[in-house]
Design an enzyme around this catalytic site. Structure first.
Site, PDB file in Angstrom:
ATOM      1  N   ARG A  94       0.830  -1.199   0.000  1.00  0.00           N
ATOM      2  CA  ARG A  94       0.000   0.000   0.000  1.00  0.00           C
ATOM      3  C   ARG A  94       0.865   1.250   0.000  1.00  0.00           C
ATOM      4  O   ARG A  94       1.838   1.337   0.733  1.00  0.00           O
ATOM      5  CB  ARG A  94      -0.920   0.003   1.214  1.00  0.00           C
ATOM      6  CG  ARG A  94      -2.087   0.951   1.113  1.00  0.00           C
ATOM      7  CD  ARG A  94      -2.984   0.832   2.317  1.00  0.00           C
ATOM      8  NE  ARG A  94      -3.472  -0.537   2.520  1.00  0.00           N
ATOM      9  CZ  ARG A  94      -4.163  -0.909   3.583  1.00  0.00           C
ATOM     10  NH1 ARG A  94      -4.434  -0.045   4.528  1.00  0.00           N
ATOM     11  NH2 ARG A  94      -4.591  -2.156   3.689  1.00  0.00           N
TER      12      ARG A  94
ATOM     13  N   SER B 144      -8.398   0.201   0.914  1.00  0.00           N
ATOM     14  CA  SER B 144      -9.098  -0.132   2.151  1.00  0.00           C
ATOM     15  C   SER B 144      -9.712   1.123   2.782  1.00  0.00           C
ATOM     16  O   SER B 144     -10.511   1.803   2.151  1.00  0.00           O
ATOM     17  CB  SER B 144      -8.140  -0.841   3.115  1.00  0.00           C
ATOM     18  OG  SER B 144      -8.825  -1.337   4.226  1.00  0.00           O
ATOM     19  N   HIS B 145      -9.327   1.443   4.005  1.00  0.00           N
ATOM     20  CA  HIS B 145      -9.868   2.588   4.727  1.00  0.00           C
ATOM     21  C   HIS B 145      -8.927   3.779   4.704  1.00  0.00           C
ATOM     22  O   HIS B 145      -9.168   4.771   5.391  1.00  0.00           O
ATOM     23  CB  HIS B 145     -10.130   2.187   6.182  1.00  0.00           C
ATOM     24  CG  HIS B 145      -8.861   1.821   6.900  1.00  0.00           C
ATOM     25  ND1 HIS B 145      -8.178   0.662   6.620  1.00  0.00           N
ATOM     26  CD2 HIS B 145      -8.140   2.472   7.847  1.00  0.00           C
ATOM     27  CE1 HIS B 145      -7.092   0.623   7.380  1.00  0.00           C
ATOM     28  NE2 HIS B 145      -7.046   1.697   8.122  1.00  0.00           N
TER      29      HIS B 145
ATOM     30  N   LYS C 109      -4.190  -6.389  -1.948  1.00  0.00           N
ATOM     31  CA  LYS C 109      -4.325  -7.487  -0.997  1.00  0.00           C
ATOM     32  C   LYS C 109      -4.284  -8.778  -1.805  1.00  0.00           C
ATOM     33  O   LYS C 109      -4.945  -8.888  -2.838  1.00  0.00           O
ATOM     34  CB  LYS C 109      -5.649  -7.380  -0.235  1.00  0.00           C
ATOM     35  CG  LYS C 109      -5.731  -6.179   0.701  1.00  0.00           C
ATOM     36  CD  LYS C 109      -7.073  -6.140   1.435  1.00  0.00           C
ATOM     37  CE  LYS C 109      -7.121  -4.965   2.404  1.00  0.00           C
ATOM     38  NZ  LYS C 109      -8.426  -4.877   3.093  1.00  0.00           N
TER      39      LYS C 109
ATOM     40  N   ASP D 164     -16.190   0.028   5.507  1.00  0.00           N
ATOM     41  CA  ASP D 164     -15.045   0.790   5.016  1.00  0.00           C
ATOM     42  C   ASP D 164     -15.002   0.735   3.490  1.00  0.00           C
ATOM     43  O   ASP D 164     -15.910   0.221   2.843  1.00  0.00           O
ATOM     44  CB  ASP D 164     -13.750   0.297   5.654  1.00  0.00           C
ATOM     45  CG  ASP D 164     -13.307  -1.059   5.152  1.00  0.00           C
ATOM     46  OD1 ASP D 164     -14.139  -1.806   4.611  1.00  0.00           O
ATOM     47  OD2 ASP D 164     -12.114  -1.382   5.296  1.00  0.00           O
TER      48      ASP D 164
ATOM     49  N   ASP E 234     -13.457  -0.938   1.279  1.00  0.00           N
ATOM     50  CA  ASP E 234     -13.473  -2.209   0.538  1.00  0.00           C
ATOM     51  C   ASP E 234     -14.306  -3.284   1.226  1.00  0.00           C
ATOM     52  O   ASP E 234     -14.200  -4.465   0.894  1.00  0.00           O
ATOM     53  CB  ASP E 234     -12.063  -2.704   0.251  1.00  0.00           C
ATOM     54  CG  ASP E 234     -11.328  -3.200   1.490  1.00  0.00           C
ATOM     55  OD1 ASP E 234     -11.571  -2.659   2.587  1.00  0.00           O
ATOM     56  OD2 ASP E 234     -10.495  -4.111   1.376  1.00  0.00           O
TER      57      ASP E 234
ATOM     58  N   ASP F  91     -14.514  -4.773   4.209  1.00  0.00           N
ATOM     59  CA  ASP F  91     -14.109  -5.835   5.132  1.00  0.00           C
ATOM     60  C   ASP F  91     -14.062  -5.377   6.589  1.00  0.00           C
ATOM     61  O   ASP F  91     -13.810  -6.173   7.481  1.00  0.00           O
ATOM     62  CB  ASP F  91     -12.778  -6.474   4.718  1.00  0.00           C
ATOM     63  CG  ASP F  91     -11.610  -5.508   4.683  1.00  0.00           C
ATOM     64  OD1 ASP F  91     -11.767  -4.340   5.106  1.00  0.00           O
ATOM     65  OD2 ASP F  91     -10.524  -5.913   4.211  1.00  0.00           O
ATOM     66  N   ARG F  92     -14.349  -4.095   6.838  1.00  0.00           N
ATOM     67  CA  ARG F  92     -14.461  -3.594   8.213  1.00  0.00           C
ATOM     68  C   ARG F  92     -15.895  -3.149   8.460  1.00  0.00           C
ATOM     69  O   ARG F  92     -16.492  -2.463   7.631  1.00  0.00           O
ATOM     70  CB  ARG F  92     -13.536  -2.402   8.446  1.00  0.00           C
ATOM     71  CG  ARG F  92     -12.058  -2.715   8.373  1.00  0.00           C
ATOM     72  CD  ARG F  92     -11.254  -1.475   8.727  1.00  0.00           C
ATOM     73  NE  ARG F  92      -9.830  -1.715   8.605  1.00  0.00           N
ATOM     74  CZ  ARG F  92      -8.894  -1.195   9.413  1.00  0.00           C
ATOM     75  NH1 ARG F  92      -9.262  -0.415  10.406  1.00  0.00           N
ATOM     76  NH2 ARG F  92      -7.635  -1.459   9.231  1.00  0.00           N
TER      77      ARG F  92
ATOM     78  N   HIS G  19     -12.471  -5.897  11.712  1.00  0.00           N
ATOM     79  CA  HIS G  19     -12.533  -7.130  10.936  1.00  0.00           C
ATOM     80  C   HIS G  19     -13.152  -8.252  11.764  1.00  0.00           C
ATOM     81  O   HIS G  19     -12.738  -8.497  12.901  1.00  0.00           O
ATOM     82  CB  HIS G  19     -11.125  -7.573  10.507  1.00  0.00           C
ATOM     83  CG  HIS G  19     -10.416  -6.585   9.639  1.00  0.00           C
ATOM     84  ND1 HIS G  19     -10.583  -6.525   8.282  1.00  0.00           N
ATOM     85  CD2 HIS G  19      -9.521  -5.604   9.935  1.00  0.00           C
ATOM     86  CE1 HIS G  19      -9.825  -5.564   7.776  1.00  0.00           C
ATOM     87  NE2 HIS G  19      -9.178  -4.986   8.768  1.00  0.00           N
TER      88      HIS G  19
END
Length: 455
Positions: free
Chosen positions: A16, A104-105, A114, A237, A239, A241-242, A324
């Protein structure tokens, strides 16, 4: 063929960086070439690729695919969607690995990758080996193909497979992230009443930053729940996943509280099962798992660490405080939309509101994550210095991930961040006075090592 990736983008759990500064198209191509080579050397040929809705994701995906094909890998593109949709595709299509282009966030201009290889997370030493392969230029050559597959409908159908869900009134905040289209399709299949916020994918994130673990980002969801008198609300978030959640009274439900709620029906189905949570989680969570007849397992923070431990102990569910929640039936992957569905099941099956479930937890007070900037070389050194002083004082210390210290007041944690030049800390106590004493202890220990808190 040799390409040196900037060391700053090589994180513990993913790759990232900031697009245009530390991460560019040539980097994405090199990552694809190296990952494709690793897939081929593991005996595979097929890689599924997805992307989030960030402004740079289409460009990075194209560069990544170019590199994968140049290594001789065949690419299956599934388009824009949450990272859990990529994990779903990697499990259910005949592929050997997967890559999600996502920031992501992180802030708007960040992006990254990822990766999954052979149904397991690709992280830590795997990422360093990929970087070394790219720098040495010892990559495969070929001319892989590319095809497109529609996965959204299949992914959403998997989310709700099983017994009929109880009708509830729910708010959903996608934060203009990649989960938006999946949420729109999902709620059409759910009973009850559903109110949606910001489901249009927009990489400018015009309404609020897509990180539901920051309470400020839940303001719109809280207002929606209050205005419409909903049972609860969930947020996601960038993507997907949160997860974040608020109850019908507008109170934030912490992720360890969510895990405690979700663990109850799991342990009814699987008595005695191990439940994994990270070292930042509340002591009340571990106590609750034990009360329910489960085996609480405290482990290192970081989603790849948690996934790995889940596999080792056969845990059906796990979570970490960064939002997560992981599910054994999903191969150990984290999926915030699936977590929301399981929350609906838990509330419907339990016959209580989310607010009532929250009220049943013991009263404790806790800090948010406290952050202490340090030089990169000092992160681990400071933790070891603190551990040495604690040992000399005869303190009760768990060393799973840094130092988690239990006292008569409660507990406090100090650990080195896996992703930044920071030390992070957290504390939990029975009341504010006890919490203040724990915080003072953390500050004093760090001052002895020449470190002060930011902010």
């Amino acid at each position: 063929m040799r390409h040196r990736l900037p060391s700053s983008i090589l994180r513990e759990y993913d790759i990232r960086g900031t697009v245009g500064r530390t991460l560019n198209a040539p980097d994405a191509t090199a990552i694809g070439r190296a990952f494709g080579s690793i897939v081929r050397r593991s005996g595979g040929t097929r890689v599924v690729v997805g992307r989030d809705g960030r402004l740079s994701s289409l460009m990075l995906e194209a560069a990544l695919v170019e590199g994968l094909r140049a290594a001789g890998a065949d690419v299956i593109r599934i388009g824009v969607g949450p990272s859990p949709m990529l994990y779903h595709a990697e499990r259910h299509l005949e592929v050997d690995g997967g890559v999600q282009v996502t920031g992501s966030h992180n802030p708007r201009d960040d992006n990254g990758f990822k990766m999954v290889l052979g149904h397991r997370p690709f992280f830590g030493s795997d990422i360093m080996a990929l970087a070394a392969l790219s720098e040495q230029g010892e990559v495969e050559s070929g001319a892989g193909g590319v095809s497109d597959v529609e996965m959204l409908a299949d992914y959403v159908a998997r989310l709700i497979a099983g017994d009929r869900l109880h009708p509830l009134r729910i708010g959903w905040d996608a934060g203009n992230g990649a989960a938006g289209p999946a949420i729109e399709r999902l709620v059409q299949l759910l009973p009850g009443e559903h109110h949606l916020l910001f489901t249009e994918v927009d990489g400018n994130f015009p309404n609020h930053h897509p990180d539901p673990t920051e309470e400020a980002n839940l303001a719109d969801l809280k207002a929606l729940v209050a205005r419409e008198k909903l049972d609860f609300g969930v947020a996601f978030d960038g993507d997907g996943d949160r997860i974040g959640a608020v109850d019908g009274e507008g109170r934030v439900i912490a992720v360890d509280q969510l895990l405690a709620i979700l663990a109850e029906p799991v342990l009814r189905r699987q008595p005695g099962a191990a439940i994994v949570a990270d070292v930042k989680a509340s002591a009340t969570l571990f106590d609750r798992i034990a009360e329910l007849g489960g085996r609480p397992v405290m482990w290192k923070s970081g989603h790849s660490n948690i996934k790995t431990m889940m596999h080792e102990v056969g845990a059906p569910i796990a979570g970490e405080m960064s939002g997560h929640i992981f599910f054994g039936e999903l191969g150990g992957h984290d999926d915030a939309l699936y977590a929301a569905i399981q929350l609906i099941r838990a509330i419907g099956g339990g016959g209580r509101t989310l607010a009532a479930m929250r009220d049943a937890f013991p009263d404790v007070v806790a800090t948010p994550e406290l952050r202490f900037p340090v030089e990169e070389a000092r992160r681990e050194e400071v933790v070891q210095e603190v551990l040495a002083r604690l040992a000399a004082d005869g303190a009760r210390v768990d060393r799973t991930d840094g130092a988690r210290v239990t006292t008569a007041d409660g507990w406090w944690l100090l650990r080195a961040s896996n992703t930044q030049s920071m030390l992070t800390a957290r504390a939990e106590a029975r009341d504010q006075a006890a919490l203040d004493r724990l915080i003072a202890t953390i500050d004093a220990q760090l001052a002895l090592s020449g470190v002060t808190r930011s902010g």
